[in-house]
Scaffold this motif. Structure first.
Motif, short mmCIF file in Angstrom:
data_model
loop_
_atom_site.label_atom_id
_atom_site.label_comp_id
_atom_site.label_asym_id
_atom_site.label_seq_id
_atom_site.Cartn_x
_atom_site.Cartn_y
_atom_site.Cartn_z
N SER A 7 53.15 45.59 42.79
CA SER A 7 53.81 46.66 42.04
C SER A 7 52.74 47.61 41.49
CB SER A 7 54.63 46.08 40.87
OG SER A 7 53.80 45.73 39.79
N GLU A 8 53.19 48.71 40.93
CA GLU A 8 52.29 49.71 40.35
C GLU A 8 51.36 49.09 39.30
OE1 GLU A 8 50.77 53.53 40.20
OE2 GLU A 8 52.31 52.78 41.55
N ARG A 9 51.85 48.05 38.60
CA ARG A 9 51.07 47.45 37.50
C ARG A 9 50.31 46.18 37.89
NH1 ARG A 9 54.80 47.60 32.27
NH2 ARG A 9 56.48 47.02 33.65
N ASP A 10 50.38 45.78 39.14
CA ASP A 10 49.64 44.59 39.59
C ASP A 10 48.21 44.98 39.97
OD1 ASP A 10 51.64 42.57 39.31
OD2 ASP A 10 52.66 43.42 41.06
N ILE A 11 47.44 45.36 38.96
CA ILE A 11 46.11 45.92 39.23
C ILE A 11 45.00 45.15 38.52
CG2 ILE A 11 46.96 48.24 39.77
CD1 ILE A 11 46.01 49.05 36.90
N ILE A 12 45.10 43.85 38.52
CA ILE A 12 43.98 43.05 38.05
C ILE A 12 43.62 42.03 39.12
CG2 ILE A 12 44.49 43.26 35.58
CD1 ILE A 12 45.20 40.07 36.05
N ALA A 13 42.39 41.61 39.09
CA ALA A 13 41.94 40.48 39.91
C ALA A 13 41.28 39.50 38.95
CB ALA A 13 40.96 40.93 40.98
N LEU A 14 41.41 38.23 39.26
CA LEU A 14 40.86 37.18 38.42
C LEU A 14 39.73 36.46 39.14
CD1 LEU A 14 44.41 36.46 37.69
CD2 LEU A 14 42.85 36.48 35.77
N LYS A 15 38.63 36.26 38.41
CA LYS A 15 37.52 35.51 38.97
C LYS A 15 37.84 34.03 38.80
CE LYS A 15 33.33 36.95 38.29
NZ LYS A 15 32.05 37.26 37.59
N PHE A 16 37.85 33.32 39.90
CA PHE A 16 38.12 31.89 39.84
C PHE A 16 36.83 31.15 39.54
CE2 PHE A 16 42.04 33.20 41.52
CZ PHE A 16 42.94 32.15 41.39
N LYS A 17 36.89 30.28 38.55
CA LYS A 17 35.72 29.53 38.10
C LYS A 17 35.13 28.67 39.22
CE LYS A 17 34.34 26.09 34.69
NZ LYS A 17 34.74 25.35 33.51
N CYS A 18 35.99 28.10 40.04
CA CYS A 18 35.57 27.17 41.08
C CYS A 18 34.66 27.81 42.13
CB CYS A 18 36.78 26.54 41.76
SG CYS A 18 38.05 27.74 42.21
N CYS A 19 34.83 29.09 42.40
CA CYS A 19 34.06 29.73 43.46
C CYS A 19 33.40 31.02 43.02
CB CYS A 19 34.94 29.95 44.69
SG CYS A 19 36.50 30.81 44.37
N ASN A 20 33.56 31.38 41.74
CA ASN A 20 32.95 32.60 41.20
C ASN A 20 33.33 33.82 42.03
OD1 ASN A 20 31.37 33.68 39.10
ND2 ASN A 20 29.64 33.89 40.49
N THR A 21 34.60 33.85 42.46
CA THR A 21 35.08 34.89 43.36
C THR A 21 36.37 35.50 42.80
OG1 THR A 21 34.15 33.70 45.24
CG2 THR A 21 35.83 35.36 45.74
N TYR A 22 36.48 36.81 42.90
CA TYR A 22 37.69 37.49 42.46
C TYR A 22 38.78 37.40 43.53
CZ TYR A 22 35.86 39.75 38.28
OH TYR A 22 35.36 40.01 37.03
N TYR A 23 40.00 37.10 43.07
CA TYR A 23 41.21 37.13 43.90
C TYR A 23 42.29 37.84 43.08
CZ TYR A 23 39.30 33.59 47.06
OH TYR A 23 38.53 32.92 47.97
N PRO A 24 43.21 38.56 43.75
CA PRO A 24 44.29 39.22 43.02
C PRO A 24 45.27 38.23 42.39
CG PRO A 24 44.06 40.16 45.21
CD PRO A 24 43.19 38.94 45.15
N CYS A 25 45.40 37.03 42.98
CA CYS A 25 46.39 36.09 42.45
C CYS A 25 46.09 34.67 42.92
CB CYS A 25 47.81 36.50 42.86
SG CYS A 25 48.19 36.23 44.60
#
Length: 109
Positions: free
Chosen positions: A24-42
């Motif tokens: 959606s228009e507001r789904d504009i964050i990515a989260l860094k996962f602790k396990c792999c130090n990598t950003y994913y949208p979800c």
């Protein structure tokens, strides 16, 4: 927009971190996962692409920069994100308030 030096992995990720699962228009964050130090949208992108189980951030790590605004590219700490009331403190872009329902997938209570 995601800075050129930051990689966001996932399925059909666009320049503002939206993915196949949340776009959606507001789904504009990515989260860094602790396990792999990598950003994913979800969490679903991580599940499909990472090849390992996720590890959640602990309460003691809430000062860690682990949230990327797809609107301006600034990194927020977990605490900043949790307290921003679904608005980027840097560019005022609106985030999806429904993401709050998934905190337990990324952050320990």
């Amino acid at each position: 927009m995601v800075p050129e030096d930051v990689e966001v992995k996932g399925v059909d990720v666009d320049s503002k971190t939206r993915c196949r699962h949340y776009h959606s228009e507001r789904d504009i964050i990515a989260l860094k996962f602790k396990c792999c130090n990598t950003y994913y949208p979800c969490h679903l992108c991580h599940e499909e692409e990472a090849g390992h189980e996720p590890v959640r951030w602990t309460r003691d790590e809430r000062d860690t920069k682990a949230v990327l605004c797809g609107g301006c590219g600034n990194e927020l700490t977990i605490l900043q994100y949790m307290n921003c009331q679904s608005v980027c403190p840097h560019c005022q872009s609106a985030f999806n308030p429904g993401c709050r329902n998934h905190y337990h997938l990324y952050f320990e209570g």
